[in-house]
Design a protein around this motif. Structure first.
Motif, PDB file in Angstrom:
ATOM      1  N   ASN A 111      -9.159   2.044   6.432  1.00  0.00           N
ATOM      2  CA  ASN A 111      -8.154   1.890   5.381  1.00  0.00           C
ATOM      3  C   ASN A 111      -7.664   0.438   5.315  1.00  0.00           C
ATOM      4  OD1 ASN A 111      -6.159   4.065   3.842  1.00  0.00           O
ATOM      5  ND2 ASN A 111      -5.176   2.102   4.196  1.00  0.00           N
ATOM      6  N   GLY A 146       0.819  -1.197   0.000  1.00  0.00           N
ATOM      7  CA  GLY A 146       0.000   0.000   0.000  1.00  0.00           C
ATOM      8  C   GLY A 146       0.854   1.247   0.000  1.00  0.00           C
ATOM      9  N   SER A 188      -4.863  -1.798   3.142  1.00  0.00           N
ATOM     10  CA  SER A 188      -3.803  -1.851   2.125  1.00  0.00           C
ATOM     11  C   SER A 188      -3.345  -3.294   1.935  1.00  0.00           C
ATOM     12  CB  SER A 188      -2.627  -0.954   2.508  1.00  0.00           C
ATOM     13  OG  SER A 188      -2.025  -1.395   3.708  1.00  0.00           O
ATOM     14  N   SER A 193      -8.990   5.067  -3.629  1.00  0.00           N
ATOM     15  CA  SER A 193      -7.734   4.361  -3.406  1.00  0.00           C
ATOM     16  C   SER A 193      -6.647   5.319  -2.938  1.00  0.00           C
ATOM     17  CB  SER A 193      -7.286   3.674  -4.707  1.00  0.00           C
ATOM     18  OG  SER A 193      -6.771   4.635  -5.612  1.00  0.00           O
ATOM     19  N   HIS A 194      -5.441   4.766  -2.768  1.00  0.00           N
ATOM     20  CA  HIS A 194      -4.297   5.563  -2.351  1.00  0.00           C
ATOM     21  C   HIS A 194      -3.779   6.478  -3.457  1.00  0.00           C
ATOM     22  CE1 HIS A 194      -3.044   2.607   1.125  1.00  0.00           C
ATOM     23  NE2 HIS A 194      -4.302   3.009   1.203  1.00  0.00           N
ATOM     24  N   GLY A 251       0.914   1.842  -3.840  1.00  0.00           N
ATOM     25  CA  GLY A 251      -0.413   2.458  -3.801  1.00  0.00           C
ATOM     26  C   GLY A 251      -1.559   1.477  -3.802  1.00  0.00           C
TER      27      GLY A 251
END
Length: 289
Positions: free
Chosen positions: A90, A23, A92, A144-145, A27
């Motif tokens: 969150n 993550g 990831s 998303s990131h 990303g």
């Protein structure tokens, strides 16, 4: 302040993740932001549906249920001494080797952030951005990131909390705000950009569209020029933290803002649901005088 990280409640300054988390490296992560009203996470089930859809697209194996979230929330609310809160959930990809991974990620990193609800202005001014909305990395835009486009938009408007930047697509169609979806009213019809323009399909956006339909108000989703937006009778923004936000100005044009009739009606209706709905499908009657 306290945060949840992979099963533990820790102080913000003690929170840690691995530098090998993909993550961080690539990303590969999605998140949902939502509000807790008097202990109730509004539209949580809708947020979890979108979260899991994003995880599937990123090939991250993770299942988070309503009860899972409630368990974490109860701990965090108690630790932070909150009843109302801004929450970010969150997920990831988790730890991997250096290099791109094809195999499914099976040990994700799960973090829940929490903070107080900030004070918001009654109205916002909007500014058309020079930077254009980028196209989604995949078939649809994930929460998303990948946030560089949003950051560039925010840099363009600066630190003004009462200003929202409005993205156009590369073709010049109205897209969305930096952190919001946009709607406008013209001759009794409500318009909003189609998700096919590459926007994020906001949870509040979907809730508001359903609510308008229940009132018999026609909603059109499509590809619209900036001039069509500027010709609006009233404009409002939506997101899950700031709710329904009246717009009083767009560039040089002035609008009714908090006096807009449909905007006011939506704000009243929204407030009536925040402490009890888990999903927009639970709403039995959206009618508000």
């Amino acid at each position: 302040m306290f945060v949840y990280v992979n099963g533990q409640i820790v102080k913000n300054e003690d929170a840690r993740i691995s530098p090998f988390d993909h993550g961080f490296m690539y990303g590969l992560g999605v998140f949902e932001t939502f509000r807790v009203y008097d202990g109730h996470p509004f539209l949580l089930d809708d947020h979890l549906v979108r979260l899991h859809n994003g995880l599937d697209m990123l090939n991250i194996s993770c299942s988070i249920t309503r009860n899972d979230v409630l368990h974490i929330l109860s701990q965090l609310l108690e630790a932070n001494v909150y009843r109302d809160a801004y929450v970010r959930l969150n997920v990831s990809a988790g730890i991997g080797d250096v290099g791109l991974q094809v195999e499914q990620y099976t040990h994700p990193t799960i973090i829940m952030y929490m903070k107080r609800i900030p004070n918001f202005a009654e109205e916002k001014a909007c500014q058309t951005l020079q930077v254009r909305r980028n196209t989604p990395e995949g078939g649809v835009r994930l929460k998303s990131h990948h946030y560089l486009n949003n950051i560039l938009g925010k840099r363009e408007i600066g630190h003004h909390p009462n200003v929202e930047g409005i993205f156009l697509t590369e073709e010049g169609f109205v897209a969305e705000g930096i952190v919001s979806n946009i709607f406008w009213v013209k001759d009794g019809v409500v318009y909003t950009p189609s998700v096919q323009t590459g926007i994020l399909n906001g949870v509040t956006r979907m809730f508001v569209i359903d609510l308008l339909h229940s009132w018999g108000i026609h909603v059109e989703e499509g590809f619209y020029s900036l001039q069509q937006l500027k010709n609006a009778d009233e404009i409002f923004l939506t997101n899950s933290i700031q709710e329904v936000v009246p717009v009083c100005r767009l560039d040089e044009n002035i609008y009714p803002g908090k006096c807009g009739e449909i905007t006011k009606r939506l704000q009243r209706a929204y407030a009536s649901f925040t402490t009890r709905l888990w999903t927009r499908y639970d709403r039995k009657d959206g009618y508000v005088n």
